[in-house]
Design a protein around this motif. Sequence first.
Motif, short mmCIF file in Angstrom:
data_model
loop_
_atom_site.label_atom_id
_atom_site.label_comp_id
_atom_site.label_asym_id
_atom_site.label_seq_id
_atom_site.Cartn_x
_atom_site.Cartn_y
_atom_site.Cartn_z
N LYS A 62 0.85 -1.20 0.00
CA LYS A 62 0.00 0.00 0.00
C LYS A 62 0.88 1.24 0.00
CE LYS A 62 -3.55 -2.17 2.88
NZ LYS A 62 -4.54 -2.46 1.86
N GLU A 63 0.42 2.26 -0.68
CA GLU A 63 1.17 3.52 -0.70
C GLU A 63 1.34 4.07 0.72
OE1 GLU A 63 0.17 7.20 -3.35
OE2 GLU A 63 -0.43 7.60 -1.29
N SER A 64 0.27 3.96 1.51
CA SER A 64 0.31 4.50 2.88
C SER A 64 1.40 3.84 3.72
CB SER A 64 -1.05 4.30 3.55
OG SER A 64 -1.39 2.93 3.56
N TYR A 72 4.43 1.76 10.31
CA TYR A 72 3.80 0.47 10.04
C TYR A 72 4.62 -0.67 10.66
CZ TYR A 72 1.30 -3.16 7.43
OH TYR A 72 0.55 -4.26 7.08
N LYS A 191 -11.33 -6.15 7.57
CA LYS A 191 -10.41 -6.67 6.55
C LYS A 191 -11.16 -7.62 5.60
CE LYS A 191 -5.94 -6.10 6.04
NZ LYS A 191 -5.45 -4.94 5.32
N PHE A 194 -13.36 -5.56 3.37
CA PHE A 194 -12.49 -4.86 2.42
C PHE A 194 -12.12 -5.80 1.27
CE2 PHE A 194 -7.99 -4.40 1.22
CZ PHE A 194 -8.02 -3.16 0.60
N PHE A 198 -13.75 -5.27 -2.55
CA PHE A 198 -12.85 -4.89 -3.64
C PHE A 198 -12.50 -6.09 -4.52
CE2 PHE A 198 -12.01 -1.05 -1.08
CZ PHE A 198 -12.09 -0.09 -2.08
N THR B 49 -2.99 9.67 1.50
CA THR B 49 -3.78 9.00 0.46
C THR B 49 -4.88 9.93 -0.07
OG1 THR B 49 -5.43 8.07 1.95
CG2 THR B 49 -3.43 6.78 1.61
N ARG B 115 -9.78 6.23 -2.02
CA ARG B 115 -8.34 5.97 -2.04
C ARG B 115 -7.83 5.62 -0.64
NH1 ARG B 115 -3.10 8.38 -2.68
NH2 ARG B 115 -2.09 7.33 -4.42
N VAL B 117 -9.53 4.09 1.58
CA VAL B 117 -10.01 2.74 1.91
C VAL B 117 -9.00 1.71 1.44
CG1 VAL B 117 -11.95 1.13 1.70
CG2 VAL B 117 -12.37 3.59 1.55
N LEU B 118 -8.56 1.91 0.20
CA LEU B 118 -7.61 0.97 -0.38
C LEU B 118 -6.28 0.98 0.38
CD1 LEU B 118 -8.11 -0.76 -2.90
CD2 LEU B 118 -6.76 0.85 -4.19
N ASN B 119 -5.99 2.09 1.02
CA ASN B 119 -4.70 2.24 1.69
C ASN B 119 -4.74 2.04 3.20
OD1 ASN B 119 -2.26 3.09 0.00
ND2 ASN B 119 -3.94 4.19 -0.96
N CYS B 120 -5.91 1.74 3.73
CA CYS B 120 -6.00 1.57 5.19
C CYS B 120 -5.52 0.18 5.59
CB CYS B 120 -7.43 1.78 5.66
SG CYS B 120 -7.62 1.44 7.41
N PRO B 121 -4.54 0.09 6.48
CA PRO B 121 -4.06 -1.24 6.89
C PRO B 121 -5.13 -2.04 7.64
CG PRO B 121 -2.58 0.50 7.66
CD PRO B 121 -3.81 1.17 7.14
#
Lengths: 215, 453
Positions: A62-64, A72, A191, A194, A198, B49, B115, B117-121
Amino acid sequence: MDSIVITRIIAIVGFVIGLLGILVRLRDIMNRPFKNDLARGRGSPLRGVLFAFTLGMAPWEKESTRIHWLAYLRGIFFHVGIFMAFGVLLASPWLSLLPDWLVWIATAVTGIGALFGFAGIFMRLAGPNERMLSLPDDYASVFLTSLFTALASATLIWSNLLPAFYVTAGVMMAYIPISKIRHCVYFFYSKFFFGFGFGRRGVIGQPNGEYAEQR
Amino acid sequence: MFKDKFTDERYQLTDEKTAIAIDVLRQRLNRQLQASLEACVRCGICAETCHYYVSDPKPEHVPAYRAEQLRKVYRKLYDATSRVIPTWTGAAELDQELVEQLVMTAYGSCTMCGRCVLNCPMGVDTRLIVRTARAMLAAMDMTPEGLKATVNVHLETGNNMGVTEEDYIETIKWMEEELQNELGDSSVVIPINKKRARVIYTFNPREVKYFPYLIQAAAKIYNAAGEDWTLSTESWDATNYGLFSGDDAAARRIAGNLEAAVNHLGADTLVMAECGHGYRSQRWEAENWLGHSYPFPVMSFVELQAQYIRDGRIKLDPTRNPKRVTYHDPCNQARSGGIIEEPRYILRHSVMDFVDMEPHGAENYCCGGGGGMLSMSEFARERKAAGKAKADQVLATGAEILATSCHNCLDQLDEVKRHYKLKVKVQNLSELVANAIIWPRPPESKQEEKDQQ
């Protein structure tokens, strides 16, 4: 009764309270409706779920987590430390029977986990975003869990700290359902949803489609 | 800030409105929403994000902060600890201050692009939380005026711009003539209300009103592919701003009208125009709003164009689009619909020099025009500011053409282009495809046939 027995009872009581609280939480969420998606799927929801719980959790995925890799990884080490501390708690009546190498590994993992846990408090205080987002419960939860993990490590070196470890474990476990620590329960739900959502829409965890560029 | 933008009395909270909003939350609180409300650990790594945060990095632009505004209400209602010691867990009653905060965050600084959402751990769906907040506000009649009006116009007239049937048909006929002139082929048609066609096509009313050449482009593609297609006069608007306002009842009615039109004509497949939210509404959300599955599949025109190219139904000459092109993924198509490879496949076949911006695909930044932002003039300044992330992306590609497949994106990107002085031309995918089409029968051969006769 000696202090070990009394504090062990405290830990067991804390565990029972925590478990009951978690069961109430689970009953609560399971009583809520599951929003069934009536639209035709595009991808595999199962692949999405699998991805969400495996590769999707990799720090580079993930970018984050790529941007905040330190935060992290801190979280990962902290949580590995917590799980190991629970292992120490379970094995605590038989600590003297454990092989030295295992004791040292457990000491290191819980010790590092605790350090990263306490570091989390400072990170929350240091960052403007984290400071604004954090609630008193966040600090209390992180502190209590870090202390539990630190005492697991310390108990493996100094066994006379076992009563303190038991008391902390009892308090922490009783605190789980009424605090932010309960994310350990909801994590699996969020999770799953999610990955399912998706995945079903073909966004994550799917093989390359027919229009993908041939390399 | 709120007071500068919203002066109408309807934004004043009353006991009755509070009860309505809380009832909406209670009704919508399913497992998915509860998990997202509970699982956030407030780590804040979702910050970058968000295109709002990237363009203006302040804590209020962190997605978790937005979601916290609704979590305050949720905790106060559903969490025992929060009822006893609300300050400990950040719980709060739904009061005037919090309602204002919800309007400013849910409508004013979030496009629900997903965006974060896709990046939330933790897998937290902040988009779902924000839409729930919007639903509560809509139920209290606190939807910003422009967005509310767009939904109402759609409900009253059948399309969100109030285009009359006469104007609609006139525009279609005009574009049919234009296409015939362009191709020198009077056999090309734009069928209306044809029964049992394979494909029924929809438009964004902006195409009818301001961008009719996009109708021409679509018609050219359909005719080149030899498609059995039609338009409907009963219901033809691809948009559904109920998705943005949070008003599920309105969204349901709008989606139902389109479903009825498809059923009445007996078409096999509903194809949505290049409209991001229209596609998402009809493809992914409508059946859930309506409570039943459609008897027909719904697809995007982007997917259909890719199929035509793959199946050799249209032939393209990429040299007709020689300039460098980059592509902006509409969030509602890519991140919320998985249409990521198709537009790239199309561009690789229809232009000479395609270059992706970074990040792209599911990871793309929202342009800032999603979430109904373009209809909310109260937040126009913030919308343009939030477009900076996209402007920087586009600039880095060195592209001369910025392609996309969504009308809201098209409008916003056009404003971003002017605001940040980008030297690009913003175009829809279908324009580029139509331009590259090698017409099955060249105009000159038709003329020769005529001459010989």
